[in-house]
Design a protein around this motif. Structure first.
Motif, PDB file in Angstrom:
ATOM      1  N   MET A   1       0.838  -1.172   0.000  1.00  0.00           N
ATOM      2  CA  MET A   1       0.000   0.000   0.000  1.00  0.00           C
ATOM      3  C   MET A   1       0.890   1.245   0.000  1.00  0.00           C
ATOM      4  SD  MET A   1      -2.994   1.099   2.648  1.00  0.00           S
ATOM      5  CE  MET A   1      -3.891  -0.360   2.335  1.00  0.00           C
ATOM      6  N   TRP A   2       0.546   2.221  -0.812  1.00  0.00           N
ATOM      7  CA  TRP A   2       1.337   3.433  -0.943  1.00  0.00           C
ATOM      8  C   TRP A   2       1.084   4.417   0.198  1.00  0.00           C
ATOM      9  CZ3 TRP A   2       5.279   3.518  -4.139  1.00  0.00           C
ATOM     10  CH2 TRP A   2       5.279   2.610  -5.179  1.00  0.00           C
ATOM     11  N   PHE A   3      -0.151   4.552   0.640  1.00  0.00           N
ATOM     12  CA  PHE A   3      -0.474   5.417   1.783  1.00  0.00           C
ATOM     13  C   PHE A   3      -1.872   5.074   2.269  1.00  0.00           C
ATOM     14  CE2 PHE A   3      -1.715   7.735  -1.989  1.00  0.00           C
ATOM     15  CZ  PHE A   3      -2.958   8.261  -1.673  1.00  0.00           C
ATOM     16  N   ASP A   4      -2.175   5.539   3.499  1.00  0.00           N
ATOM     17  CA  ASP A   4      -3.487   5.229   4.070  1.00  0.00           C
ATOM     18  C   ASP A   4      -4.543   6.223   3.612  1.00  0.00           C
ATOM     19  OD1 ASP A   4      -2.588   2.975   5.437  1.00  0.00           O
ATOM     20  OD2 ASP A   4      -1.921   4.171   7.144  1.00  0.00           O
ATOM     21  N   THR A   5      -4.300   7.508   3.903  1.00  0.00           N
ATOM     22  CA  THR A   5      -5.290   8.510   3.510  1.00  0.00           C
ATOM     23  C   THR A   5      -4.575   9.776   3.058  1.00  0.00           C
ATOM     24  OG1 THR A   5      -5.453   9.539   5.694  1.00  0.00           O
ATOM     25  CG2 THR A   5      -6.920   7.665   5.268  1.00  0.00           C
ATOM     26  N   TRP A   6      -5.297  10.590   2.313  1.00  0.00           N
ATOM     27  CA  TRP A   6      -4.748  11.872   1.892  1.00  0.00           C
ATOM     28  C   TRP A   6      -4.523  12.785   3.093  1.00  0.00           C
ATOM     29  CZ3 TRP A   6      -2.433  12.810  -2.472  1.00  0.00           C
ATOM     30  CH2 TRP A   6      -2.737  12.025  -3.582  1.00  0.00           C
ATOM     31  N   SER A   7      -5.379  12.681   4.080  1.00  0.00           N
ATOM     32  CA  SER A   7      -5.233  13.543   5.262  1.00  0.00           C
ATOM     33  C   SER A   7      -3.929  13.231   6.004  1.00  0.00           C
ATOM     34  CB  SER A   7      -6.435  13.414   6.199  1.00  0.00           C
ATOM     35  OG  SER A   7      -6.519  12.103   6.727  1.00  0.00           O
ATOM     36  N   ASP A   8      -3.485  11.962   5.993  1.00  0.00           N
ATOM     37  CA  ASP A   8      -2.192  11.609   6.609  1.00  0.00           C
ATOM     38  C   ASP A   8      -1.045  12.303   5.875  1.00  0.00           C
ATOM     39  OD1 ASP A   8      -3.450   9.974   8.441  1.00  0.00           O
ATOM     40  OD2 ASP A   8      -2.963   8.095   7.395  1.00  0.00           O
ATOM     41  N   LEU A   9      -1.130  12.334   4.549  1.00  0.00           N
ATOM     42  CA  LEU A   9      -0.079  12.989   3.770  1.00  0.00           C
ATOM     43  C   LEU A   9      -0.066  14.494   4.027  1.00  0.00           C
ATOM     44  CD1 LEU A   9      -0.325  11.116   0.340  1.00  0.00           C
ATOM     45  CD2 LEU A   9       1.281  10.736   2.206  1.00  0.00           C
ATOM     46  N   TRP A  10      -1.253  15.096   4.092  1.00  0.00           N
ATOM     47  CA  TRP A  10      -1.318  16.536   4.376  1.00  0.00           C
ATOM     48  C   TRP A  10      -0.776  16.845   5.773  1.00  0.00           C
ATOM     49  CZ3 TRP A  10      -1.404  20.120   1.005  1.00  0.00           C
ATOM     50  CH2 TRP A  10      -2.010  19.921  -0.218  1.00  0.00           C
ATOM     51  N   ARG A  11      -1.084  15.988   6.748  1.00  0.00           N
ATOM     52  CA  ARG A  11      -0.577  16.176   8.113  1.00  0.00           C
ATOM     53  C   ARG A  11       0.945  16.166   8.118  1.00  0.00           C
ATOM     54  NH1 ARG A  11       2.059  13.633  11.607  1.00  0.00           N
ATOM     55  NH2 ARG A  11       1.920  14.086  13.808  1.00  0.00           N
ATOM     56  N   VAL A  12       1.556  15.192   7.450  1.00  0.00           N
ATOM     57  CA  VAL A  12       3.023  15.110   7.395  1.00  0.00           C
ATOM     58  C   VAL A  12       3.589  16.365   6.735  1.00  0.00           C
ATOM     59  CG1 VAL A  12       4.977  13.878   6.356  1.00  0.00           C
ATOM     60  CG2 VAL A  12       3.142  12.593   7.464  1.00  0.00           C
ATOM     61  N   LEU A  13       2.995  16.812   5.648  1.00  0.00           N
ATOM     62  CA  LEU A  13       3.461  18.009   4.958  1.00  0.00           C
ATOM     63  C   LEU A  13       3.388  19.246   5.859  1.00  0.00           C
ATOM     64  CD1 LEU A  13       4.354  19.384   2.277  1.00  0.00           C
ATOM     65  CD2 LEU A  13       1.929  19.777   1.839  1.00  0.00           C
ATOM     66  N   ILE A  14       2.263  19.466   6.483  1.00  0.00           N
ATOM     67  CA  ILE A  14       2.069  20.655   7.318  1.00  0.00           C
ATOM     68  C   ILE A  14       2.956  20.597   8.565  1.00  0.00           C
ATOM     69  CG2 ILE A  14       0.384  21.894   8.756  1.00  0.00           C
ATOM     70  CD1 ILE A  14      -1.710  21.036   6.553  1.00  0.00           C
ATOM     71  N   ILE A  15       2.976  19.480   9.252  1.00  0.00           N
ATOM     72  CA  ILE A  15       3.788  19.342  10.473  1.00  0.00           C
ATOM     73  C   ILE A  15       5.272  19.472  10.139  1.00  0.00           C
ATOM     74  CG2 ILE A  15       4.563  17.650  12.190  1.00  0.00           C
ATOM     75  CD1 ILE A  15       2.007  18.959  13.007  1.00  0.00           C
ATOM     76  N   THR A  16       5.715  18.911   9.032  1.00  0.00           N
ATOM     77  CA  THR A  16       7.125  18.989   8.659  1.00  0.00           C
ATOM     78  C   THR A  16       7.548  20.429   8.407  1.00  0.00           C
ATOM     79  OG1 THR A  16       7.088  16.754   7.729  1.00  0.00           O
ATOM     80  CG2 THR A  16       8.864  18.199   7.002  1.00  0.00           C
ATOM     81  N   VAL A  17       6.752  21.179   7.671  1.00  0.00           N
ATOM     82  CA  VAL A  17       7.068  22.588   7.420  1.00  0.00           C
ATOM     83  C   VAL A  17       7.079  23.369   8.734  1.00  0.00           C
ATOM     84  CG1 VAL A  17       6.249  24.719   6.338  1.00  0.00           C
ATOM     85  CG2 VAL A  17       6.273  22.575   5.034  1.00  0.00           C
ATOM     86  N   ALA A  18       6.090  23.138   9.594  1.00  0.00           N
ATOM     87  CA  ALA A  18       5.996  23.867  10.861  1.00  0.00           C
ATOM     88  C   ALA A  18       7.157  23.526  11.798  1.00  0.00           C
ATOM     89  CB  ALA A  18       4.661  23.563  11.537  1.00  0.00           C
ATOM     90  N   ILE A  19       7.465  22.262  11.940  1.00  0.00           N
ATOM     91  CA  ILE A  19       8.511  21.869  12.888  1.00  0.00           C
ATOM     92  C   ILE A  19       9.898  22.235  12.348  1.00  0.00           C
ATOM     93  CG2 ILE A  19       8.973  19.470  12.244  1.00  0.00           C
ATOM     94  CD1 ILE A  19       8.460  20.853  15.799  1.00  0.00           C
ATOM     95  N   TYR A  20      10.076  22.184  11.040  1.00  0.00           N
ATOM     96  CA  TYR A  20      11.340  22.615  10.435  1.00  0.00           C
ATOM     97  C   TYR A  20      11.570  24.098  10.721  1.00  0.00           C
ATOM     98  CZ  TYR A  20      14.776  23.786   6.842  1.00  0.00           C
ATOM     99  OH  TYR A  20      15.887  24.253   6.183  1.00  0.00           O
ATOM    100  N   THR A  21      10.552  24.903  10.522  1.00  0.00           N
ATOM    101  CA  THR A  21      10.645  26.343  10.799  1.00  0.00           C
ATOM    102  C   THR A  21      10.949  26.578  12.274  1.00  0.00           C
ATOM    103  OG1 THR A  21       9.061  26.760   9.015  1.00  0.00           O
ATOM    104  CG2 THR A  21       9.412  28.542  10.610  1.00  0.00           C
ATOM    105  N   THR A  22      10.282  25.849  13.151  1.00  0.00           N
ATOM    106  CA  THR A  22      10.510  25.974  14.589  1.00  0.00           C
ATOM    107  C   THR A  22      11.941  25.598  14.958  1.00  0.00           C
ATOM    108  OG1 THR A  22       8.176  25.476  15.016  1.00  0.00           O
ATOM    109  CG2 THR A  22       9.715  25.212  16.869  1.00  0.00           C
ATOM    110  N   LEU A  23      12.429  24.513  14.387  1.00  0.00           N
ATOM    111  CA  LEU A  23      13.799  24.074  14.671  1.00  0.00           C
ATOM    112  C   LEU A  23      14.807  25.138  14.234  1.00  0.00           C
ATOM    113  CD1 LEU A  23      15.836  21.967  15.624  1.00  0.00           C
ATOM    114  CD2 LEU A  23      15.653  20.882  13.383  1.00  0.00           C
TER     115      LEU A  23
END
Length: 181
Positions: A1-23
């Motif tokens: 399986m490539w991914f579970d849901t589109w919302s999981d992919l969006w969560r990873v994208l948004i959290i990654t940008v936010a936490i990268y900026t914070t770091l």
């Protein structure tokens, strides 16, 4: 399986940008020391930051706020250790290694090399990497606190004042010599 849901992919994208900026903001706040060449303590903090970053980006069980707090605590601890090591000599000796002389005036310092687990071939490789072809042209090879090697040419080592803090082995021919004035 490539991914579970589109919302999981969006969560990873948004959290990654936010936490990268914070770091980036946290690292800028604690200063350049966090981005310098690594000693053992810095390496541990860097690995911990990377592990924390991966957990925040990929685990739904770790919230953004928890991850940002973990980053802040790790960077704060790193700042505190650096601050304390500047003020308490005993603490500095506890957490920081000293530069170590491995080669002096054409001679390998075998005990120092054994203690540091460095082979003659590695010292010769560093001498070559610094553009030298003859051992006789070298005043010193030093294993620095960050694991890099400094190679000092004989013609550049008149007083050896830059080597005051370098740990010398008893077998070093210049260890007991009086410094030049």
């Amino acid at each position: 399986m490539w991914f579970d849901t589109w919302s999981d992919l969006w969560r990873v994208l948004i959290i990654t940008v936010a936490i990268y900026t914070t770091l980036i903001l946290i690292l800028r706040g604690v200063g350049k020391r966090s981005l310098a060449k690594l000693n053992i303590f810095d390496l541990v903090v860097t690995v911990a930051l990377g592990s924390t970053l991966a957990s925040i980006m990929l685990s739904k069980d770790v919230s953004y706020a928890e991850g940002a707090l973990a980053f802040a605590v790790l960077c704060g601890l790193q700042w505190f250790v650096a601050w304390l090591s500047l003020r308490a000599r005993w603490f500095k000796r506890l957490i920081r290694s000293e530069p170590r002389l491995l080669f002096s005036d054409g001679k390998f310092l075998d005990k120092a090399m054994r203690d540091e687990r460095i082979l003659r071939q590695e010292v010769h490789a560093e001498i070559r990497n610094h553009g030298f072809g003859d051992d006789e042209d070298i005043a010193a090879v030093i294993l620095e606190t960050d694991g890099t090697f400094s190679v000092i040419a004989r013609d550049k080592a008149k007083t050896r004042s830059a080597m005051k803090d370098v740990r010398r082995a008893p077998e070093d021919p210049v260890a007991n010599a009086k410094p030049a004035r």
